[in-house]
Write a protein that holds these residues in place. Structure first.
Motif, PDB file in Angstrom:
ATOM      1  N   ASP A  24       0.810  -1.219   0.000  1.00 30.37           N
ATOM      2  CA  ASP A  24       0.000   0.000   0.000  1.00 30.37           C
ATOM      3  C   ASP A  24       0.846   1.273   0.000  1.00 30.37           C
ATOM      4  O   ASP A  24       0.406   2.311  -0.488  1.00 30.37           O
ATOM      5  N   VAL A  25       2.056   1.228   0.510  1.00 33.34           N
ATOM      6  CA  VAL A  25       2.904   2.430   0.552  1.00 33.34           C
ATOM      7  C   VAL A  25       3.908   2.480  -0.589  1.00 33.34           C
ATOM      8  O   VAL A  25       4.596   3.484  -0.784  1.00 33.34           O
ATOM      9  N   GLU A  26       4.036   1.409  -1.350  1.00 28.91           N
ATOM     10  CA  GLU A  26       4.928   1.327  -2.511  1.00 28.91           C
ATOM     11  C   GLU A  26       6.361   1.693  -2.157  1.00 28.91           C
ATOM     12  O   GLU A  26       7.018   2.488  -2.835  1.00 28.91           O
ATOM     13  N   VAL A  27       6.862   1.106  -1.085  1.00 24.85           N
ATOM     14  CA  VAL A  27       8.237   1.296  -0.648  1.00 24.85           C
ATOM     15  C   VAL A  27       8.854  -0.071  -0.423  1.00 24.85           C
ATOM     16  O   VAL A  27       8.239  -0.946   0.203  1.00 24.85           O
ATOM     17  N   GLY A  28      10.063  -0.272  -0.964  1.00 28.45           N
ATOM     18  CA  GLY A  28      10.745  -1.553  -0.823  1.00 28.45           C
ATOM     19  C   GLY A  28      12.029  -1.410  -0.023  1.00 28.45           C
ATOM     20  O   GLY A  28      12.679  -0.359  -0.037  1.00 28.45           O
ATOM     21  N   PHE A  29      12.407  -2.491   0.680  1.00 26.88           N
ATOM     22  CA  PHE A  29      13.626  -2.508   1.483  1.00 26.88           C
ATOM     23  C   PHE A  29      14.453  -3.752   1.154  1.00 26.88           C
ATOM     24  O   PHE A  29      13.898  -4.815   0.859  1.00 26.88           O
ATOM     25  N   ARG A  30      15.778  -3.604   1.225  1.00 23.70           N
ATOM     26  CA  ARG A  30      16.676  -4.747   1.180  1.00 23.70           C
ATOM     27  C   ARG A  30      17.979  -4.374   1.873  1.00 23.70           C
ATOM     28  O   ARG A  30      18.473  -3.244   1.754  1.00 23.70           O
ATOM     29  N   ARG A  31      18.533  -5.319   2.640  1.00 24.95           N
ATOM     30  CA  ARG A  31      19.838  -5.089   3.246  1.00 24.95           C
ATOM     31  C   ARG A  31      20.899  -5.051   2.162  1.00 24.95           C
ATOM     32  O   ARG A  31      20.807  -5.728   1.141  1.00 24.95           O
ATOM     33  N   ASP A  32      21.941  -4.253   2.414  1.00 25.01           N
ATOM     34  CA  ASP A  32      23.049  -4.163   1.464  1.00 25.01           C
ATOM     35  C   ASP A  32      24.344  -4.123   2.262  1.00 25.01           C
ATOM     36  O   ASP A  32      24.959  -3.071   2.433  1.00 25.01           O
ATOM     37  N   GLY A  33      24.736  -5.269   2.783  1.00 21.26           N
ATOM     38  CA  GLY A  33      25.928  -5.331   3.618  1.00 21.26           C
ATOM     39  C   GLY A  33      25.578  -5.284   5.088  1.00 21.26           C
ATOM     40  O   GLY A  33      24.409  -5.272   5.485  1.00 21.26           O
ATOM     41  N   ASP A  34      26.602  -5.217   5.919  1.00 18.74           N
ATOM     42  CA  ASP A  34      26.403  -5.319   7.360  1.00 18.74           C
ATOM     43  C   ASP A  34      25.814  -4.070   7.990  1.00 18.74           C
ATOM     44  O   ASP A  34      25.223  -4.136   9.065  1.00 18.74           O
ATOM     45  N   ASP A  35      25.976  -2.910   7.351  1.00 22.62           N
ATOM     46  CA  ASP A  35      25.586  -1.677   8.029  1.00 22.62           C
ATOM     47  C   ASP A  35      24.750  -0.746   7.158  1.00 22.62           C
ATOM     48  O   ASP A  35      24.582   0.415   7.476  1.00 22.62           O
ATOM     49  N   ILE A  45      21.324  -0.252   4.106  1.00 24.25           N
ATOM     50  CA  ILE A  45      20.061  -0.738   3.568  1.00 24.25           C
ATOM     51  C   ILE A  45      19.699   0.113   2.360  1.00 24.25           C
ATOM     52  O   ILE A  45      20.051   1.295   2.288  1.00 24.25           O
ATOM     53  N   ILE A  46      19.029  -0.491   1.382  1.00 22.00           N
ATOM     54  CA  ILE A  46      18.534   0.239   0.221  1.00 22.00           C
ATOM     55  C   ILE A  46      17.019   0.318   0.320  1.00 22.00           C
ATOM     56  O   ILE A  46      16.347  -0.698   0.486  1.00 22.00           O
ATOM     57  N   VAL A  47      16.502   1.530   0.232  1.00 30.05           N
ATOM     58  CA  VAL A  47      15.053   1.743   0.248  1.00 30.05           C
ATOM     59  C   VAL A  47      14.671   2.395  -1.065  1.00 30.05           C
ATOM     60  O   VAL A  47      15.374   3.276  -1.571  1.00 30.05           O
ATOM     61  N   SER A  48      13.583   1.953  -1.669  1.00 29.01           N
ATOM     62  CA  SER A  48      13.207   2.447  -2.995  1.00 29.01           C
ATOM     63  C   SER A  48      11.703   2.612  -3.089  1.00 29.01           C
ATOM     64  O   SER A  48      10.937   2.002  -2.341  1.00 29.01           O
ATOM     65  N   VAL A  97      13.489   4.898   6.598  1.00 33.79           N
ATOM     66  CA  VAL A  97      14.523   4.145   7.310  1.00 33.79           C
ATOM     67  C   VAL A  97      14.754   4.722   8.704  1.00 33.79           C
ATOM     68  O   VAL A  97      14.926   3.996   9.674  1.00 33.79           O
ATOM     69  N   ARG A  98      14.747   6.047   8.802  1.00 31.37           N
ATOM     70  CA  ARG A  98      14.999   6.680  10.102  1.00 31.37           C
ATOM     71  C   ARG A  98      13.907   6.362  11.115  1.00 31.37           C
ATOM     72  O   ARG A  98      14.090   6.555  12.312  1.00 31.37           O
ATOM     73  N   GLU A  99      12.772   5.862  10.629  1.00 26.24           N
ATOM     74  CA  GLU A  99      11.704   5.435  11.532  1.00 26.24           C
ATOM     75  C   GLU A  99      12.185   4.340  12.480  1.00 26.24           C
ATOM     76  O   GLU A  99      11.784   4.278  13.641  1.00 26.24           O
TER      77      GLU A  99
END
Length: 471
Positions: free
Chosen positions: A248-259, A261-264, A284-286
């Motif tokens: 519903d919010v059309e936001v995606g997340f995936r980890r990218d290494g140890d520290d 994240i990619i949000v799109s 992300v800051r949430e």
């Protein structure tokens, strides 16, 4: 890993198949055709995976944000099952390539499709995915670091670095690769690049937006949506090693290494905006309030009228693969399977729903031609009424702007050394007015997605000419 360099086209030649486009669609198709004994040549206008593939968040998943329920409603449940079958076949092939390059189960991730504010839309997609034979189940608890109303788990999907994967894949290629070789014309079964001619028995156009094909075969629902991705550092262990997408919010997340994240997400028809970037960063800051923006990029996504890619023959011996609706990983692999079968005398049982000729000619003209022309008209109206600065001195350092210079409307970018680069702001494709993309420092067409560097070179089709001007 050192990047392998491939030559530019330096002579005329003949081949069984010429593939245009060095993204995943192109390299997968060229690989399969070469494996089946066809003399195959691949031409890329820049570097391998330097276009849409390289800007992807690379979620290798059959989860496509509402695609299955949408196709079921717009077309039919049978069409949705065929769409799923192609993507499941593409997923299996993709997995085998990943395992052969990196080792078994590399990048294995669970995927969560979630809803923050309601459950009806997600329930529809869950039912459609289940009907299509996709392994999934509803879950009450998720490892996600924020609250959700409902969620669906799709296990055992994959995550990769698309550029690294493409480079490693091409190092094993048995087909010929030519980089920095933009194709400027396709004329029946002949194409032209770098002042040279290639005569091919078959041509596959595997670019984000198809080159030299009829309007009915062009992705027309929304020819251009700009997706923005933000890489955030300093997230620590706040986000699990999974992939997630908010239905519903059309936001995606995936980890990218140890520290990081990619949000799109946050798609629109124009160039990247500061508001979009900050909105994604705030997502992300949430759950990681001390995280910071590391890098930002945008991508162009093409959409078809019914949400199903165009894959197949448009003219005798000329094929296209495009219109992946922002889910290009498994769609590109599935398209390669379809094309490899068709070009070697076979046919996948589900390929008919992907045919670029699947609509009646009247409907093709009504939807495609009207959409293309309305986009061009809208672009020209915007050019007429947009406020324009009168002086190049108004352009700040590292800024792009439309101005009037020498009595002529143009775009100008000023670099950190004060040097100015002037361009025409009229897209050479259909005349829409270009917009400055401050994220990628490019001039972008909001109508059909062409992109140009700040120095004026064409870096993304359907335009094939540059826009640089001299004063």
């Amino acid at each position: 890993m050192s990047e392998k360099k491939y030559p530019s086209l330096d002579g005329d030649m003949k081949c069984d198949c010429a593939v245009i486009g060095g993204g995943l669609s192109g390299i997968f198709t060229a690989h399969l055709l070469s494996e089946r004994g066809m003399d195959t040549v691949l031409l890329e206008s820049g570097k391998i995976a330097s276009g849409k593939t390289g800007r992807s968040t690379a979620k290798v998943t059959v989860v496509h944000s509402g695609a299955y329920s949408s196709i079921s409603k717009k077309v039919s449940e049978e069409a949705a099952r065929k769409y799923a079958a192609a993507n499941l076949a593409g997923m299996r092939m993709f997995e085998s390539f990943i395992d052969s390059i990196y080792g078994k189960n590399y990048g294995l991730r669970d995927m969560y499709l979630y809803s923050k504010y309601g459950s009806h839309r997600l329930a529809q997609e869950y039912n459609a995915m289940s009907m299509c034979g996709i392994e999934c189940r509803t879950v009450h608890d998720t490892p996600l670091p924020f609250g959700v109303r409902s969620a669906v788990l799709i296990p055992n999907q994959r995550q990769i670095d698309p550029v690294d994967f493409s480079e490693k894949f091409c190092q094993r290629a048995s087909f010929r690769i030519y980089e920095n070789s933009p194709v400027t014309l396709v004329d029946h079964r002949t194409l032209y690049s770098c002042g040279h001619r290639i005569d091919a028995r078959n041509i596959v156009i595997a670019t984000n937006y198809p080159l030299s094909v009829p309007l009915f075969a062009a992705p027309v629902k929304l020819p251009r949506k700009t997706s923005c991705a933000v890489k955030m550092k300093g997230v620590g262990d706040s986000f699990p090693y999974v992939m997630a997408y908010g239905e519903d919010v059309e936001v995606g997340f995936r980890r990218d290494g140890d520290d990081s994240i990619i949000v799109s997400g946050m798609k629109d028809r124009g160039a990247g905006h500061k508001y979009t970037i900050e909105h994604l960063a705030d997502e992300v800051r949430e759950f990681a309030p001390d995280s910071e923006i590391e890098s930002v990029w945008t991508n162009n996504d093409t959409y078809t009228h019914d949400g199903i890619p165009y894959v197949g023959e448009v003219y005798p011996g000329v094929y296209i693969a495009c219109g992946y609706s922002a889910w290009g990983m498994t769609n590109s692999a599935g398209a390669a399977v379809i094309l490899a079968e068709e070009l070697t005398g076979g046919k996948m049982w589900y390929s008919d729903v992907f045919s670029p000729k699947r609509k009646s000619m009247k409907m093709m003209f009504d939807s495609s031609f009207t959409e293309h022309m309305s986009s061009a008209v809208a672009g020209n109206m915007k050019r007429m009424f947009r406020e324009v600065k009168d002086n190049a001195e108004d352009v700040g350092e590292d800024e792009g702007m439309i101005i009037t210079h020498g009595g002529q409307k143009c775009g100008v970018y000023r670099d950190s050394d004060g040097k100015r680069y002037y361009v025409s702001v009229k897209c050479p494709h259909l005349g829409c007015e270009l917009e400055w993309n401050a994220v990628d420092k490019t001039w972008d067409c909001p109508c059909h997605g062409s992109r140009f560097s700040y120095t004026g070179e064409c870096v993304s089709n359907p335009a094939v000419k540059g826009i640089r001007i001299e004063f």
